[in-house]
Write an enzyme that holds these catalytic residues in place. Sequence first.
Site, PDB file in Angstrom:
ATOM      1  CG  ASP A  12      -1.626   1.451   1.469  1.00  0.00           C
ATOM      2  OD1 ASP A  12      -2.703   2.171   0.183  1.00  0.00           O
ATOM      3  OD2 ASP A  12      -1.975   1.970   2.148  1.00  0.00           O
ATOM      4  CB  SER A  13       0.736   4.286  -0.964  1.00  0.00           C
ATOM      5  OG  SER A  13      -1.244   4.544   0.261  1.00  0.00           O
ATOM      6  CB  CYS A  75      -2.646   1.519  -2.687  1.00  0.00           C
ATOM      7  SG  CYS A  75      -3.404   2.831  -3.088  1.00  0.00           S
ATOM      8  CD  GLU A 154      -1.696   7.683   6.292  1.00  0.00           C
ATOM      9  OE1 GLU A 154      -0.558   8.500   7.163  1.00  0.00           O
ATOM     10  OE2 GLU A 154      -1.889   7.486   5.938  1.00  0.00           O
ATOM     11  CB  CYS A 186      -9.869   4.754   0.185  1.00  0.00           C
ATOM     12  SG  CYS A 186      -8.496   5.972   0.789  1.00  0.00           S
ATOM     13  CG  HIS A 188      -6.680   6.066   5.347  1.00  0.00           C
ATOM     14  ND1 HIS A 188      -5.703   4.366   4.019  1.00  0.00           N
ATOM     15  CD2 HIS A 188      -5.880   6.563   5.732  1.00  0.00           C
ATOM     16  CE1 HIS A 188      -4.660   5.932   4.507  1.00  0.00           C
ATOM     17  NE2 HIS A 188      -4.485   6.038   5.140  1.00  0.00           N
TER      18      HIS A 188
HETATM   19  N1  DGL Z   1      -3.898   3.716   0.097  1.00  0.00           N
HETATM   20  C1  DGL Z   1      -4.794   5.081  -0.536  1.00  0.00           C
HETATM   21  C2  DGL Z   1      -6.320   4.559  -1.923  1.00  0.00           C
HETATM   22  O1  DGL Z   1      -6.830   3.469  -0.950  1.00  0.00           O
HETATM   23  C3  DGL Z   1      -4.983   6.087   0.746  1.00  0.00           C
HETATM   24  C4  DGL Z   1      -4.179   6.915   0.546  1.00  0.00           C
HETATM   25  C5  DGL Z   1      -3.623   7.395  -0.707  1.00  0.00           C
HETATM   26  O2  DGL Z   1      -3.990   8.289  -0.585  1.00  0.00           O
HETATM   27  O3  DGL Z   1      -2.086   7.022  -0.815  1.00  0.00           O
HETATM   28  O4  DGL Z   1      -6.265   4.930  -2.420  1.00  0.00           O
END
Ligand code: DGL
Length: 271
Positions: A12-13, A75, A154, A186, A188
Amino acid sequence: MEKAARPIGIFDSGIGGLTVLKEIVDTLPIEGTIYLGDTARVPYGTRSAETVTRYSFENTRFLFSKKIKMLVVACNTVSSVSLEAIRQSVDIPVIGVIEPGARAAVSATRTGRIGVIGTSATIRSGAYATAIRALSPPVEVFGLPCPLFVPLVEEGWTEGPVVEMTAERYLAEMKTRGIDTLVLGCTHYPLLKGVLSKVMGESVRLIDSAIETAREMRAVLGDLSLLRSAPGAVRREFYVTDSPEKFLDVGERFLGRTIEHIEKIILESEV
Ligand code: DGL
């Protein structure tokens, strides 16, 4: 090493993909996992498709070098813009979060009106709308970027007046669309389920791609005879590209378990 005994790679990011990892651990508890969070470069959701794809290749190469048997792109942003390119770059199954989420949304809707919330890049890509319409052409899809949700989560702010006001403001328009299903597109957003369901009302079903993704993984691993059968110690490793302190702090809360093996790494760039 026998292929089925190898671990599953997840990236993931940043920290958000732990919502997907949590479902994987719950669904497939004896599978080993190697998680990479590109914490030095998060967020991806505000970046161009080209940059997201470049980062994704670097993440993929790192996990692939760990001899994984499957790659899970946790992600949503990466799954939206780079999944096909990643699939073509490796010879192991690659699972993203868009198709499982789209399938769950299509089977949940009764009115044929589905909302999708996500990062700006995910919504701009139209990936959920495309996947949903491929499954059920008459369904109407309404996309909405909600970029402020990521920094709130976050920060560990998943409830309370600030989150509620932000959600009310973002979702005011969505509430006029007559949707009965809302995809949390997303990593989060599942952590905001309580607030989102309060704001949208009980009649709107919230779709968490993480749960559907874990189910799909189990099915794919089963079809390929790659499910681990031997019990014993489970390998669980975490890698981050920035200092691990915040990841550990928020991550252990996300996961509800202790993170033991964590390492900071430097990803090799293509050039
Ligand atoms: N992991 C990203 C997503 O699911 C969210 C966080 C980001 O913007 O990197 O889109």
